[in-house]
Design an enzyme around this catalytic site. Structure first.
Site, PDB file in Angstrom:
ATOM      1  N   LYS A  44      23.160  14.611  26.787  1.00 26.26           N
ATOM      2  CA  LYS A  44      23.166  13.144  26.639  1.00 26.26           C
ATOM      3  C   LYS A  44      22.423  12.477  27.800  1.00 26.26           C
ATOM      4  O   LYS A  44      22.421  11.256  27.928  1.00 26.26           O
ATOM      5  CB  LYS A  44      24.621  12.628  26.656  1.00 26.26           C
ATOM      6  CG  LYS A  44      25.447  13.036  25.468  1.00 26.26           C
ATOM      7  CD  LYS A  44      26.801  12.317  25.479  1.00 26.26           C
ATOM      8  CE  LYS A  44      27.831  13.045  26.301  1.00 26.26           C
ATOM      9  NZ  LYS A  44      29.158  12.394  26.302  1.00 26.26           N
ATOM     10  N   LYS A  46      23.411  12.785  30.904  1.00 25.80           N
ATOM     11  CA  LYS A  46      24.415  12.375  31.894  1.00 25.80           C
ATOM     12  C   LYS A  46      24.734  13.536  32.837  1.00 25.80           C
ATOM     13  O   LYS A  46      24.838  14.680  32.388  1.00 25.80           O
ATOM     14  CB  LYS A  46      25.724  11.996  31.192  1.00 25.80           C
ATOM     15  CG  LYS A  46      25.826  10.551  30.773  1.00 25.80           C
ATOM     16  CD  LYS A  46      27.146  10.270  30.064  1.00 25.80           C
ATOM     17  CE  LYS A  46      28.285   9.982  31.030  1.00 25.80           C
ATOM     18  NZ  LYS A  46      29.489   9.467  30.317  1.00 25.80           N
TER      19      LYS A  46
HETATM   20  N1  CTP Z   1      38.069   3.830  30.261  1.00 25.66           N
HETATM   21  C1  CTP Z   1      38.937   2.729  30.340  1.00 25.66           C
HETATM   22  N2  CTP Z   1      38.767   1.799  31.340  1.00 25.66           N
HETATM   23  C2  CTP Z   1      37.778   1.953  32.244  1.00 25.66           C
HETATM   24  C3  CTP Z   1      36.901   3.063  32.186  1.00 25.66           C
HETATM   25  C4  CTP Z   1      37.086   3.996  31.173  1.00 25.66           C
HETATM   26  O1  CTP Z   1      39.841   2.576  29.510  1.00 25.66           O
HETATM   27  N3  CTP Z   1      37.639   1.025  33.184  1.00 25.66           N
HETATM   28  C5  CTP Z   1      38.247   4.784  29.186  1.00 25.66           C
HETATM   29  C6  CTP Z   1      37.025   4.856  28.255  1.00 25.66           C
HETATM   30  O2  CTP Z   1      37.089   3.797  27.316  1.00 25.66           O
HETATM   31  C7  CTP Z   1      37.210   6.219  27.621  1.00 25.66           C
HETATM   32  C8  CTP Z   1      37.873   7.038  28.762  1.00 25.66           C
HETATM   33  O3  CTP Z   1      38.358   6.091  29.713  1.00 25.66           O
HETATM   34  O4  CTP Z   1      38.097   6.143  26.519  1.00 25.66           O
HETATM   35  C9  CTP Z   1      36.923   8.000  29.412  1.00 25.66           C
HETATM   36  O5  CTP Z   1      35.780   7.245  29.723  1.00 25.66           O
HETATM   37  P1  CTP Z   1      34.602   7.722  30.659  1.00 25.66           P
HETATM   38  O6  CTP Z   1      33.309   7.393  29.983  1.00 25.66           O
HETATM   39  O7  CTP Z   1      34.820   9.098  31.127  1.00 25.66           O
HETATM   40  O8  CTP Z   1      34.844   6.721  31.897  1.00 25.66           O
HETATM   41  P2  CTP Z   1      33.915   5.612  32.510  1.00 25.66           P
HETATM   42  O9  CTP Z   1      34.511   5.225  33.822  1.00 25.66           O
HETATM   43  O10 CTP Z   1      33.685   4.492  31.514  1.00 25.66           O
HETATM   44  O11 CTP Z   1      32.581   6.432  32.772  1.00 25.66           O
HETATM   45  P3  CTP Z   1      31.036   6.006  32.633  1.00 25.66           P
HETATM   46  O12 CTP Z   1      30.816   4.862  33.577  1.00 25.66           O
HETATM   47  O13 CTP Z   1      30.275   7.256  33.022  1.00 25.66           O
HETATM   48  O14 CTP Z   1      30.843   5.637  31.170  1.00 25.66           O
END
Ligand code: CTP
Length: 155
Positions: A44, A46
């Site tokens: 992806k 990432k």
């Molecule tokens: N999630 C959440 N609140 C946040 C960040 C993440 O509820 N502030 C949730 C996402 O919606 C998802 C889960 O945690 O269901 C895992 O998300 P992930 O993508 O690993 O976390 P992110 O912090 O959003 O990472 P990135 O910035 O890489 O997208």
């Protein structure tokens, strides 16, 4: 027994992840979390700071998490739902509507996200500590100090 399933990378474990896991736990009795592997993320575009093995161990140590499985493809969700007897598929609302096709197999829930934090934001904040940025700051300071010396010599 209600089984809940979610998917995510969970890099640099933070309060948004913990809040989500607590909300997931409230939806059922058994929680299965599929953690994205490094290879799947690479596909992806990432890269995570923390390796799959460590992210999986961290998630597996959180209260309320019963089973961690690897997420290796977009297509595995239907198979996982059947294999693990899943009643509820739930994920953060940043994915709202994206997994509605799973409604034929189980309940699909989009949960509120925690404001103001994400793995991406943490990585951006940490970038200021990157050695290349420190070198840039040192270069800028050296220019400023030479300018100050120049002005001092003029006055
Ligand atoms: N999630 C959440 N609140 C946040 C960040 C993440 O509820 N502030 C949730 C996402 O919606 C998802 C889960 O945690 O269901 C895992 O998300 P992930 O993508 O690993 O976390 P992110 O912090 O959003 O990472 P990135 O910035 O890489 O997208």
């Amino acid at each position: 027994m209600t089984t809940v399933l979610t998917y995510g990378t969970f890099d640099l474990f933070h309060i948004g992840h913990l809040n989500l896991i607590n909300r997931l736990s409230e939806l059922g009795d058994r929680l299965v979390i599929a953690v994205s592997t490094d290879e799947f993320n690479a596909g992806k575009g990432k890269t995570s700071v923390v390796s799959y093995e460590d992210r999986a161990r961290i998630i597996g140590s959180i209260k309320g998490v019963d089973l961690v499985i690897p997420e290796t493809s977009w297509e595995q969700k239907a198979t996982d739902i059947v294999e693990h007897g899943v009643d509820v598929f739930a994920i953060g609302e940043d994915w709202a509507g994206r997994f509605d096709e799973l409604k034929s197999l189980c309940e699909v829930v989009y949960l509120p996200r925690t404001d103001g934090i994400s793995s991406t934001e943490i990585k951006q904040m940490l970038r200021v500590l990157d050695p290349s940025h420190i070198t840039e700051m040192q270069d800028a300071l050296s220019v400023m100090s030479r300018l100050l010396e120049h002005y001092r010599d003029l006055t």
